[in-house]
Design a protein around this motif. Structure first.
Motif, PDB file in Angstrom:
ATOM      1  N   ILE A 146       0.875  -1.165   0.000  1.00 51.76           N
ATOM      2  CA  ILE A 146       0.000   0.000   0.000  1.00 51.76           C
ATOM      3  C   ILE A 146       0.919   1.224   0.000  1.00 51.76           C
ATOM      4  CG2 ILE A 146      -1.822   1.268   1.167  1.00 51.76           C
ATOM      5  CD1 ILE A 146      -2.759  -1.420   0.187  1.00 51.76           C
ATOM      6  N   HIS A 147       0.741   2.090  -0.969  1.00 58.06           N
ATOM      7  CA  HIS A 147       1.660   3.209  -1.194  1.00 58.06           C
ATOM      8  C   HIS A 147       0.891   4.526  -1.216  1.00 58.06           C
ATOM      9  CE1 HIS A 147       4.651   5.775  -3.064  1.00 58.06           C
ATOM     10  NE2 HIS A 147       3.959   5.872  -4.183  1.00 58.06           N
ATOM     11  N   PHE A 148       1.475   5.566  -0.600  1.00 56.52           N
ATOM     12  CA  PHE A 148       0.924   6.910  -0.716  1.00 56.52           C
ATOM     13  C   PHE A 148       1.909   7.763  -1.495  1.00 56.52           C
ATOM     14  CE2 PHE A 148       0.671  11.352   0.645  1.00 56.52           C
ATOM     15  CZ  PHE A 148      -0.656  11.624   0.308  1.00 56.52           C
ATOM     16  N   GLY A 149       1.404   8.430  -2.500  1.00 54.11           N
ATOM     17  CA  GLY A 149       2.263   9.278  -3.319  1.00 54.11           C
ATOM     18  C   GLY A 149       1.760   9.293  -4.740  1.00 54.11           C
ATOM     19  N   GLN A 150       2.689   9.229  -5.687  1.00 52.88           N
ATOM     20  CA  GLN A 150       2.364   9.167  -7.104  1.00 52.88           C
ATOM     21  C   GLN A 150       2.580   7.735  -7.611  1.00 52.88           C
ATOM     22  OE1 GLN A 150       1.173  11.734  -9.084  1.00 52.88           O
ATOM     23  NE2 GLN A 150       0.965  12.828  -7.139  1.00 52.88           N
ATOM     24  N   PRO A 151       1.889   7.349  -8.688  1.00 57.66           N
ATOM     25  CA  PRO A 151       2.019   5.972  -9.198  1.00 57.66           C
ATOM     26  C   PRO A 151       3.281   5.784 -10.029  1.00 57.66           C
ATOM     27  CG  PRO A 151       0.477   7.194 -10.542  1.00 57.66           C
ATOM     28  CD  PRO A 151       0.872   8.120  -9.420  1.00 57.66           C
ATOM     29  N   ASN A 152       4.420   6.100  -9.433  1.00 60.19           N
ATOM     30  CA  ASN A 152       5.689   6.030 -10.174  1.00 60.19           C
ATOM     31  C   ASN A 152       6.682   5.098  -9.499  1.00 60.19           C
ATOM     32  OD1 ASN A 152       6.145   7.608  -7.944  1.00 60.19           O
ATOM     33  ND2 ASN A 152       6.872   9.400  -9.054  1.00 60.19           N
ATOM     34  N   TRP A 153       6.175   3.986  -8.956  1.00 60.94           N
ATOM     35  CA  TRP A 153       7.025   2.987  -8.305  1.00 60.94           C
ATOM     36  C   TRP A 153       7.627   2.114  -9.406  1.00 60.94           C
ATOM     37  CZ3 TRP A 153       5.684   1.221  -2.814  1.00 60.94           C
ATOM     38  CH2 TRP A 153       6.598   0.293  -2.342  1.00 60.94           C
ATOM     39  N   PRO A 154       8.943   2.150  -9.609  1.00 60.96           N
ATOM     40  CA  PRO A 154       9.563   1.423 -10.736  1.00 60.96           C
ATOM     41  C   PRO A 154       9.265  -0.073 -10.722  1.00 60.96           C
ATOM     42  CG  PRO A 154      11.131   2.946  -9.727  1.00 60.96           C
ATOM     43  CD  PRO A 154       9.936   2.913  -8.829  1.00 60.96           C
ATOM     44  N   GLY A 155       8.937  -0.598 -11.903  1.00 63.36           N
ATOM     45  CA  GLY A 155       8.743  -2.033 -12.068  1.00 63.36           C
ATOM     46  C   GLY A 155       7.456  -2.574 -11.500  1.00 63.36           C
ATOM     47  N   THR A 156       6.479  -1.700 -11.247  1.00 63.28           N
ATOM     48  CA  THR A 156       5.230  -2.156 -10.638  1.00 63.28           C
ATOM     49  C   THR A 156       4.014  -1.676 -11.419  1.00 63.28           C
ATOM     50  OG1 THR A 156       4.863  -0.230  -9.204  1.00 63.28           O
ATOM     51  CG2 THR A 156       6.298  -1.973  -8.352  1.00 63.28           C
ATOM     52  N   VAL A 157       2.879  -2.306 -11.108  1.00 68.16           N
ATOM     53  CA  VAL A 157       1.574  -1.830 -11.528  1.00 68.16           C
ATOM     54  C   VAL A 157       0.963  -1.130 -10.317  1.00 68.16           C
ATOM     55  CG1 VAL A 157      -0.733  -2.503 -12.313  1.00 68.16           C
ATOM     56  CG2 VAL A 157       1.291  -3.721 -13.153  1.00 68.16           C
ATOM     57  N   ALA A 158       0.306   0.014 -10.537  1.00 71.07           N
ATOM     58  CA  ALA A 158      -0.289   0.773  -9.433  1.00 71.07           C
ATOM     59  C   ALA A 158      -1.787   0.936  -9.666  1.00 71.07           C
ATOM     60  CB  ALA A 158       0.379   2.148  -9.304  1.00 71.07           C
ATOM     61  N   ASP A 159      -2.590   0.436  -8.734  1.00 73.08           N
ATOM     62  CA  ASP A 159      -4.045   0.604  -8.785  1.00 73.08           C
ATOM     63  C   ASP A 159      -4.442   1.716  -7.825  1.00 73.08           C
ATOM     64  OD1 ASP A 159      -4.586  -1.464 -10.611  1.00 73.08           O
ATOM     65  OD2 ASP A 159      -4.427  -2.962  -9.016  1.00 73.08           O
ATOM     66  N   PHE A 160      -5.090   2.745  -8.343  1.00 70.94           N
ATOM     67  CA  PHE A 160      -5.518   3.872  -7.512  1.00 70.94           C
ATOM     68  C   PHE A 160      -6.629   3.431  -6.563  1.00 70.94           C
ATOM     69  CE2 PHE A 160      -8.322   7.600  -6.873  1.00 70.94           C
ATOM     70  CZ  PHE A 160      -7.423   8.436  -6.223  1.00 70.94           C
ATOM     71  N   LEU A 161      -6.492   3.792  -5.281  1.00 75.89           N
ATOM     72  CA  LEU A 161      -7.504   3.459  -4.280  1.00 75.89           C
ATOM     73  C   LEU A 161      -8.392   4.659  -3.979  1.00 75.89           C
ATOM     74  CD1 LEU A 161      -5.302   1.337  -1.835  1.00 75.89           C
ATOM     75  CD2 LEU A 161      -6.752   0.547  -3.726  1.00 75.89           C
ATOM     76  N   PHE A 162      -7.815   5.741  -3.470  1.00 76.84           N
ATOM     77  CA  PHE A 162      -8.596   6.952  -3.221  1.00 76.84           C
ATOM     78  C   PHE A 162      -7.662   8.123  -2.947  1.00 76.84           C
ATOM     79  CE2 PHE A 162      -8.722   4.310   0.680  1.00 76.84           C
ATOM     80  CZ  PHE A 162      -7.987   5.102   1.550  1.00 76.84           C
ATOM     81  N   PRO A 163      -8.174   9.356  -3.071  1.00 77.73           N
ATOM     82  CA  PRO A 163      -7.360  10.548  -2.813  1.00 77.73           C
ATOM     83  C   PRO A 163      -7.321  10.844  -1.314  1.00 77.73           C
ATOM     84  CG  PRO A 163      -9.527  11.219  -3.492  1.00 77.73           C
ATOM     85  CD  PRO A 163      -9.520   9.711  -3.566  1.00 77.73           C
ATOM     86  N   GLU A 164      -6.736  11.957  -0.968  1.00 80.05           N
ATOM     87  CA  GLU A 164      -6.608  12.321   0.451  1.00 80.05           C
ATOM     88  C   GLU A 164      -6.988  13.782   0.660  1.00 80.05           C
ATOM     89  OE1 GLU A 164      -3.098  11.252   3.304  1.00 80.05           O
ATOM     90  OE2 GLU A 164      -2.688  13.251   2.513  1.00 80.05           O
ATOM     91  N   GLU A 165      -7.808  14.010   1.671  1.00 80.72           N
ATOM     92  CA  GLU A 165      -8.130  15.368   2.110  1.00 80.72           C
ATOM     93  C   GLU A 165      -7.591  15.541   3.524  1.00 80.72           C
ATOM     94  OE1 GLU A 165     -11.942  18.330   2.958  1.00 80.72           O
ATOM     95  OE2 GLU A 165     -12.207  16.160   2.900  1.00 80.72           O
TER      96      GLU A 165
END
Length: 292
Positions: A146-165
């Motif tokens: 589970i990652h917070f940030g931008q979907p730019n983790w090298p060598g991975t697929v990133a599925d967006f979960l939700f934004p943050e307020e």
């Protein structure tokens, strides 16, 4: 010629003696004789060619090298124990998913929901370990993160979960009026910071169009869970993602101090190596998580 490694029994004896600063106490803990501990430590010193303890009459104290080595040995023994427990958990018919998680996201959002996953997939066990920074999957045993940030983790697929307020919150009695009508009044209160987001208050002040506030003053905390506790204790005003403190806001343990909008350009993602969807456990966890 390749040097032989110290025996595990010698390392265990040394670690116990170093922790207790006593051969007698180490012997009692390990149910050995004091002379057995002394021989193990002496053999280790001989093999290393380094003196690990000062021996003064019946007292022993660590040398500088002994102190450093004891810390390294303790960490290695703990890691060996953890590795053993992890591999033993892979026994039997159950599938194992190794998941790296953000600590507070895990305790506040994921754990309260994970029961429904086990109801759907009782044959899958999820092991969770805290990780807050990007790592190389091939150098770890993790299947997903589970990652917070931008979907730019090298060598991975990133599925967006939700934004943050993010909202500015504090203990109710910290602001008797219940709300700061003028955002600039935030300068009258201690600002609480998250170590990994040092610019949060600076960004908040920019959104509020105020420049007179020292946005760097105040205490820093490593995790959101500690930051939440500090805010609940009345130590100051904190910037915290709204979804992490839904219970505290509902129970009036925390109040929104100033309604300045702070929607992050970053978001929460499930990330996994590109070939991980061939794993049954990753595929099912992904489907469940996206439905959540």
């Amino acid at each position: 010629m390749k040097k032989s490694l110290p025996s595990r029994s010698a390392l265990i004896a040394f670690e116990a003696a170093a922790r207790h600063q006593s051969f007698t106490s180490a012997a009692a803990e390990l149910t050995l004789t004091e002379s057995a501990i002394s021989r193990q430590v002496a053999a280790l010193e001989s093999q290393l060619g380094i003196k690990l303890f000062h021996r003064i009459k019946k007292r022993v104290t660590l040398t500088k090298a002994g102190l450093l080595y004891s810390q390294q040995v303790r960490a290695s023994l703990l890691q060996m124990e953890q590795d053993m427990n992890n591999i033993m958990s892979h026994g039997g018919a159950r599938e194992i998913l190794e998941l790296a998680v953000l600590p507070t996201f895990c305790s506040r959002w994921l754990i309260p929901r994970i029961g429904s996953f086990y109801q759907q997939y009782p044959d899958i066990t999820i092991n969770m370990s805290a990780r807050s920074v990007i790592f190389l999957f091939k150098e770890t045993s993790f299947d997903a993160a589970i990652h917070f940030g931008q979907p730019n983790w090298p060598g991975t697929v990133a599925d967006f979960l939700f934004p943050e307020e993010v909202v500015a919150v504090c203990k109710p009695d910290l602001i008797p009026s219940g709300f700061l009508t003028n955002p600039e009044d935030i300068q009258n209160y201690a600002l609480l910071h998250l170590t990994s987001r040092p610019d949060s208050w600076c960004n908040w002040c920019e959104n509020a169009q105020i420049s007179s506030v020292n946005s760097m003053q105040g205490a820093h905390y490593e995790y959101f869970s500690i930051l939440i506790s500090a805010a609940c204790a009345g130590l100051g005003v904190a910037l915290i993602p709204r979804f992490l403190i839904a219970d505290e806001l509902e129970k009036k343990q925390l109040i929104i101090a100033s309604n300045v909008p702070m929607k992050s350009t970053d978001g929460y993602y499930l990330v996994y190596p590109e070939d991980s969807l061939s794993s049954n456990s990753v595929k099912k966890f992904r489907m469940w998580l996206l439905n959540q």
